[in-house]
Design an enzyme around this catalytic site. Structure first.
Site, mmCIF file in Angstrom:
data_model
loop_
_atom_site.group_PDB
_atom_site.id
_atom_site.type_symbol
_atom_site.label_atom_id
_atom_site.label_comp_id
_atom_site.label_asym_id
_atom_site.label_seq_id
_atom_site.Cartn_x
_atom_site.Cartn_y
_atom_site.Cartn_z
ATOM 1 N N GLU A 36 81.220 31.960 75.013
ATOM 2 C CA GLU A 36 80.158 32.512 74.185
ATOM 3 C C GLU A 36 80.849 33.343 73.109
ATOM 4 O OE1 GLU A 36 76.943 35.511 75.651
ATOM 5 O OE2 GLU A 36 77.033 33.786 77.009
ATOM 6 N N ASP A 96 74.053 45.564 73.038
ATOM 7 C CA ASP A 96 75.437 45.731 73.485
ATOM 8 C C ASP A 96 75.841 47.176 73.692
ATOM 9 O OD1 ASP A 96 76.462 42.965 73.582
ATOM 10 O OD2 ASP A 96 75.773 42.956 71.519
#
Length: 243
Positions: free
Chosen positions: A34, A45
């Site tokens: 990914e 994140d």
């Protein structure tokens, strides 16, 4: 065999390291990769991947640059390549143009956490289908069974199950959320389930894949890269230790 998906941010530690990173991940035994498209505001994140995004942007990473890197190695990479990122940069690139470039660059699927499913169904699904691209939605421990089924019906490739309701790389969360993993295993889904967020090592990986088809490791891998000059060697050791 449980599938291992390794995430890294494009353009770290240096701008031109993306292709080398891809080869290293493939050659170390990961089943898929990914690639994060750097963005100035990566809301899902945690600090480590935010730092990676900042570094990549400082290095001059762009979506156009990433596509040229992907094209340069597309004949050498045989495992699935998924691009993960946020909708704004993709829209400013042009959604259809983006999908066409993905198809020409050996990309097999996309993960865009901030694209609402309703928007996806209405405006974007036909374009992805036209270019033969998978699209993966995320579910969390708070997602209702009904919604899990709905997101699974829209997803292709796999369903991304976030291990805990937090940002990536959260140190304090229990990776193995027994009740949630059991719930996912008991629902009849069309896609394989891959668990991500907070998996740091072989034991975490084995725990979360007892009842799922695979695991996704991002933060722990990115941290290894950012902290070591000889990142290639360390990356290889990291993946081999899990596989």
């Amino acid at each position: 065999m449980k599938k291992l998906n390794i995430y890294f941010t494009a353009g770290i530690p240096n701008l031109e390291d993306t292709t080398e990173m891809m080869k290293t991940i493939q050659n170390s035994g990961a089943d898929m990769m990914e690639i994060g498209m750097p963005y100035s505001d990566p809301v899902a994140d945690g600090p480590v991947i935010q730092e990676a995004h900042e570094l990549a942007l400082k290095n001059g990473m762009t979506i156009a640059k990433l596509f040229s890197q992907l094209k340069s190695v597309k004949n050498e990479i045989n495992i699935p390549v998924i691009l993960m990122g946020y909708i704004n940069p993709v829209l400013s690139f042009g959604f259809e143009k983006f999908c066409e470039e993905c198809a020409n660059s050996g990309v097999s699927g996309l993960i865009i956490p901030d694209l609402p499913p309703i928007e996806f169904e209405k405006n974007y699904q036909p374009i992805l289908e036209k270019y033969g691209l998978n699209f993966t939605f995320l579910v969390t421990p708070e997602t209702s069974e009904e919604r899990i089924k709905y997101l699974d019906s829209l997803s292709s490739g796999f369903l991304y199950a976030v291990s805990s309701s937090s940002t990536t790389g959260n140190e304090n969360k229990e990776v193995k959320n027994e009740e949630y993993l059991n719930k996912l295993a008991s629902i009849k889904l069309k896609n394989p389930v891959m668990i991500g967020f907070g998996i740091k090592n072989k034991s975490d990986f084995e725990q979360v894949t007892e009842k799922s088809q695979g695991g996704i490791i991002g933060t722990a891998f990115v941290k290894t890269i950012l902290e070591n000059e000889n990142w290639k060697e360390k990356a290889e050791e990291f993946i081999k230790a899990i596989k």
